[in-house]
Design a protein around this motif. Sequence first.
Motif, PDB file in Angstrom:
ATOM      1  N   GLY A 107       0.811  -1.214   0.000  1.00  0.00           N
ATOM      2  CA  GLY A 107       0.000   0.000   0.000  1.00  0.00           C
ATOM      3  C   GLY A 107       0.843   1.262   0.000  1.00  0.00           C
ATOM      4  O   GLY A 107       0.510   2.253  -0.667  1.00  0.00           O
ATOM      5  N   LEU A 108       1.959   1.253   0.731  1.00  0.00           N
ATOM      6  CA  LEU A 108       2.856   2.412   0.757  1.00  0.00           C
ATOM      7  C   LEU A 108       3.465   2.671  -0.614  1.00  0.00           C
ATOM      8  O   LEU A 108       3.648   3.830  -1.024  1.00  0.00           O
ATOM      9  N   ILE A 109       3.794   1.603  -1.331  1.00  0.00           N
ATOM     10  CA  ILE A 109       4.330   1.750  -2.691  1.00  0.00           C
ATOM     11  C   ILE A 109       3.289   2.405  -3.593  1.00  0.00           C
ATOM     12  O   ILE A 109       3.597   3.329  -4.370  1.00  0.00           O
ATOM     13  N   TRP A 110       2.042   1.973  -3.468  1.00  0.00           N
ATOM     14  CA  TRP A 110       0.992   2.551  -4.309  1.00  0.00           C
ATOM     15  C   TRP A 110       0.668   3.989  -3.910  1.00  0.00           C
ATOM     16  O   TRP A 110       0.294   4.804  -4.757  1.00  0.00           O
ATOM     17  N   GLN A 111       0.800   4.303  -2.647  1.00  0.00           N
ATOM     18  CA  GLN A 111       0.640   5.685  -2.220  1.00  0.00           C
ATOM     19  C   GLN A 111       1.678   6.579  -2.909  1.00  0.00           C
ATOM     20  O   GLN A 111       1.362   7.682  -3.365  1.00  0.00           O
ATOM     21  N   GLU A 112       2.906   6.076  -3.033  1.00  0.00           N
ATOM     22  CA  GLU A 112       3.959   6.835  -3.697  1.00  0.00           C
ATOM     23  C   GLU A 112       3.717   6.928  -5.205  1.00  0.00           C
ATOM     24  O   GLU A 112       3.987   7.969  -5.823  1.00  0.00           O
ATOM     25  N   ILE A 113       3.199   5.874  -5.810  1.00  0.00           N
ATOM     26  CA  ILE A 113       2.852   5.914  -7.230  1.00  0.00           C
ATOM     27  C   ILE A 113       1.812   7.001  -7.480  1.00  0.00           C
ATOM     28  O   ILE A 113       1.904   7.773  -8.449  1.00  0.00           O
ATOM     29  N   TYR A 114       0.834   7.077  -6.601  1.00  0.00           N
ATOM     30  CA  TYR A 114      -0.224   8.095  -6.732  1.00  0.00           C
ATOM     31  C   TYR A 114       0.353   9.503  -6.608  1.00  0.00           C
ATOM     32  O   TYR A 114      -0.025  10.412  -7.358  1.00  0.00           O
ATOM     33  N   ARG A 115       1.260   9.701  -5.676  1.00  0.00           N
ATOM     34  CA  ARG A 115       1.880  11.019  -5.508  1.00  0.00           C
ATOM     35  C   ARG A 115       2.783  11.373  -6.685  1.00  0.00           C
ATOM     36  O   ARG A 115       2.842  12.525  -7.118  1.00  0.00           O
ATOM     37  N   PHE A 116       3.492  10.360  -7.205  1.00  0.00           N
ATOM     38  CA  PHE A 116       4.470  10.576  -8.272  1.00  0.00           C
ATOM     39  C   PHE A 116       3.803  10.961  -9.587  1.00  0.00           C
ATOM     40  O   PHE A 116       4.403  11.676 -10.404  1.00  0.00           O
ATOM     41  N   LYS A 117       2.568  10.544  -9.819  1.00  0.00           N
ATOM     42  CA  LYS A 117       1.929  10.721 -11.120  1.00  0.00           C
ATOM     43  C   LYS A 117       1.786  12.181 -11.522  1.00  0.00           C
ATOM     44  O   LYS A 117       1.747  12.508 -12.718  1.00  0.00           O
ATOM     45  N   ASP A 118       1.713  13.080 -10.559  1.00  0.00           N
ATOM     46  CA  ASP A 118       1.497  14.497 -10.858  1.00  0.00           C
ATOM     47  C   ASP A 118       2.783  15.323 -10.798  1.00  0.00           C
ATOM     48  O   ASP A 118       2.730  16.552 -10.869  1.00  0.00           O
ATOM     49  N   THR A 119       3.932  14.667 -10.655  1.00  0.00           N
ATOM     50  CA  THR A 119       5.174  15.417 -10.476  1.00  0.00           C
ATOM     51  C   THR A 119       5.973  15.611 -11.757  1.00  0.00           C
ATOM     52  O   THR A 119       6.784  16.524 -11.838  1.00  0.00           O
ATOM     53  N   CYS A 120       5.753  14.752 -12.762  1.00  0.00           N
ATOM     54  CA  CYS A 120       6.560  14.830 -13.987  1.00  0.00           C
ATOM     55  C   CYS A 120       5.918  13.968 -15.067  1.00  0.00           C
ATOM     56  O   CYS A 120       4.981  13.199 -14.812  1.00  0.00           O
ATOM     57  N   ASP A 121       6.434  14.090 -16.284  1.00  0.00           N
ATOM     58  CA  ASP A 121       5.913  13.301 -17.407  1.00  0.00           C
ATOM     59  C   ASP A 121       6.105  11.806 -17.168  1.00  0.00           C
ATOM     60  O   ASP A 121       5.252  10.992 -17.562  1.00  0.00           O
ATOM     61  N   GLU A 122       7.225  11.443 -16.548  1.00  0.00           N
ATOM     62  CA  GLU A 122       7.479  10.021 -16.274  1.00  0.00           C
ATOM     63  C   GLU A 122       6.448   9.460 -15.308  1.00  0.00           C
ATOM     64  O   GLU A 122       5.980   8.333 -15.463  1.00  0.00           O
ATOM     65  N   GLY A 123       6.091  10.249 -14.306  1.00  0.00           N
ATOM     66  CA  GLY A 123       5.068   9.807 -13.364  1.00  0.00           C
ATOM     67  C   GLY A 123       3.721   9.632 -14.037  1.00  0.00           C
ATOM     68  O   GLY A 123       2.987   8.679 -13.754  1.00  0.00           O
ATOM     69  N   ALA A 124       3.398  10.538 -14.950  1.00  0.00           N
ATOM     70  CA  ALA A 124       2.131  10.446 -15.678  1.00  0.00           C
ATOM     71  C   ALA A 124       2.101   9.228 -16.590  1.00  0.00           C
ATOM     72  O   ALA A 124       1.062   8.564 -16.738  1.00  0.00           O
ATOM     73  N   GLU A 125       3.243   8.907 -17.217  1.00  0.00           N
ATOM     74  CA  GLU A 125       3.297   7.751 -18.109  1.00  0.00           C
ATOM     75  C   GLU A 125       3.172   6.443 -17.330  1.00  0.00           C
ATOM     76  O   GLU A 125       2.478   5.512 -17.764  1.00  0.00           O
ATOM     77  N   LEU A 126       3.822   6.364 -16.186  1.00  0.00           N
ATOM     78  CA  LEU A 126       3.667   5.181 -15.333  1.00  0.00           C
ATOM     79  C   LEU A 126       2.209   5.005 -14.953  1.00  0.00           C
ATOM     80  O   LEU A 126       1.663   3.891 -15.027  1.00  0.00           O
ATOM     81  N   TRP A 127       1.560   6.090 -14.559  1.00  0.00           N
ATOM     82  CA  TRP A 127       0.150   6.037 -14.172  1.00  0.00           C
ATOM     83  C   TRP A 127      -0.717   5.579 -15.338  1.00  0.00           C
ATOM     84  O   TRP A 127      -1.630   4.767 -15.160  1.00  0.00           O
ATOM     85  N   ARG A 128      -0.423   6.064 -16.539  1.00  0.00           N
ATOM     86  CA  ARG A 128      -1.199   5.651 -17.714  1.00  0.00           C
ATOM     87  C   ARG A 128      -1.093   4.152 -17.928  1.00  0.00           C
ATOM     88  O   ARG A 128      -2.102   3.471 -18.190  1.00  0.00           O
ATOM     89  N   LEU A 129       0.124   3.621 -17.833  1.00  0.00           N
ATOM     90  CA  LEU A 129       0.313   2.184 -18.039  1.00  0.00           C
ATOM     91  C   LEU A 129      -0.427   1.364 -16.984  1.00  0.00           C
ATOM     92  O   LEU A 129      -0.952   0.281 -17.281  1.00  0.00           O
ATOM     93  N   LEU A 130      -0.468   1.871 -15.763  1.00  0.00           N
ATOM     94  CA  LEU A 130      -1.107   1.128 -14.676  1.00  0.00           C
ATOM     95  C   LEU A 130      -2.628   1.259 -14.671  1.00  0.00           C
ATOM     96  O   LEU A 130      -3.307   0.501 -13.977  1.00  0.00           O
ATOM     97  N   THR A 131      -3.161   2.198 -15.424  1.00  0.00           N
ATOM     98  CA  THR A 131      -4.618   2.341 -15.513  1.00  0.00           C
ATOM     99  C   THR A 131      -5.189   1.697 -16.764  1.00  0.00           C
ATOM    100  O   THR A 131      -6.414   1.619 -16.925  1.00  0.00           O
ATOM    101  N   THR A 132      -4.317   1.235 -17.667  1.00  0.00           N
ATOM    102  CA  THR A 132      -4.797   0.620 -18.912  1.00  0.00           C
ATOM    103  C   THR A 132      -4.347  -0.829 -19.043  1.00  0.00           C
ATOM    104  O   THR A 132      -4.572  -1.445 -20.097  1.00  0.00           O
ATOM    105  N   ASN A 133      -3.712  -1.369 -18.005  1.00  0.00           N
ATOM    106  CA  ASN A 133      -3.191  -2.740 -18.111  1.00  0.00           C
ATOM    107  C   ASN A 133      -4.294  -3.772 -17.880  1.00  0.00           C
ATOM    108  O   ASN A 133      -5.443  -3.438 -17.562  1.00  0.00           O
ATOM    109  N   ARG A 134      -3.923  -5.025 -18.029  1.00  0.00           N
ATOM    110  CA  ARG A 134      -4.898  -6.121 -17.983  1.00  0.00           C
ATOM    111  C   ARG A 134      -4.917  -6.797 -16.615  1.00  0.00           C
ATOM    112  O   ARG A 134      -4.216  -6.401 -15.696  1.00  0.00           O
ATOM    113  N   PHE A 135      -5.782  -7.808 -16.509  1.00  0.00           N
ATOM    114  CA  PHE A 135      -5.890  -8.662 -15.311  1.00  0.00           C
ATOM    115  C   PHE A 135      -6.270  -7.839 -14.068  1.00  0.00           C
ATOM    116  O   PHE A 135      -5.730  -8.051 -12.978  1.00  0.00           O
ATOM    117  N   ASN A 136      -7.196  -6.895 -14.255  1.00  0.00           N
ATOM    118  CA  ASN A 136      -7.582  -5.993 -13.172  1.00  0.00           C
ATOM    119  C   ASN A 136      -8.680  -6.625 -12.325  1.00  0.00           C
ATOM    120  O   ASN A 136      -9.876  -6.506 -12.623  1.00  0.00           O
TER     121      ASN A 136
END
Length: 359
Positions: A255-284
């Motif tokens: 959960g702490l890792i995912w909290q950091e992923i959520y915070r990171f998504k709005d800090t830079c283009d790389e964070g936004a791209e990671l978030w995009r991949l994690l919101t469009t992936n499979r096996f959800n």
Amino acid sequence: MTDNDTFLNKYKHALCVHIKFYIMRFLAVCIAVNTCILSSCSSDTCIGKYVPASSVPHVSAGARDYRDQPTYGISEIDAGRYIIDNRNDEFSDGVLEVCNSSFSVDGQLAGEIGECISEYPFRSGFYLIDLETGMSCGYNADDQFKTASTVKAGFGLYCFKSMAEGRGSMSDTVVYKRKHHVKGSGVIQRKPFGTVYTVEQLMKLMLDDSDNIAYYMLLDYFGMSGYNEMIHSLGVECSLYETNKWGTLSPHELGLIWQEIYRFKDTCDEGAELWRLLTTNRFNEIKAVLGKNRGTIAHKSGWGGLGCHDAGVVCGEHAYVIAVMTDTEIKKECLHSLIKYGDRIMSEYRAWLGSVYGK
């Protein structure tokens, strides 16, 4: 000099000594009080309102009692004014507990969760964080489980953070070698050694197809030492090694890792791209339970090696982290049930906030 003058001089000297003594005592008390106020009211934990211990309600059976600690009062809703350090959350085995809030789970719901968990003959645990207030709730949340593919979300976080800092590029290439070969999920295992992939392709394969070989190739490209440093700073204990590239995590740590992923998504283009991949992936599995109409759900599931897990962020009006881990790889019923119960807990918490604070 007369005897009377000698007496007066001695009296003045004694009076001066006493005055200095009491001035020093007064200053010492002032310093002590000021230190106490500062230590109990840091900027992270005390936002303008301290609720007396006697006015904080009991937490229901099975939850930690916070009556001896300050509560956030109305500031529990004021999202942007502080960040709770959820690394300090602690959970006991076999108990449903709440941290960072005087909220308690309804007895009937707690009973249903207990019955669900006891129905299955294997370990399970979950952890929730309200991303606005820092309230967390968990069951067996500090128990360690084999990660399966849930580790790939955290490693993806490290990869994108590295690229944001200029270490690595999505356009760089990695050659598929014999040392990268591993069984399990993914499509690279059907390709010949010597096939060349860009880091961008490997990221998509690792996070979308959950490709194990893509994960090993990215481990080889980015390394493990920096990843270990990153997760340790987030409050995760287990490290990755050449002899153990999967490791273990607790629901709390995941959960702490995912909290950091959520915070990171709005800090830079790389964070936004990671978030995009994690919101469009499979096996959800989270979306499978909550439904497609729940909006954006970022996640990374994992199963195999005696584990069936899913973790991520459920967005919407009030976003929250959910991490559910079980000790079985063949039955998803417990995983799905705990996802459902976790969502009910968060809905109940938000209703409680509305009833207590009018929001």
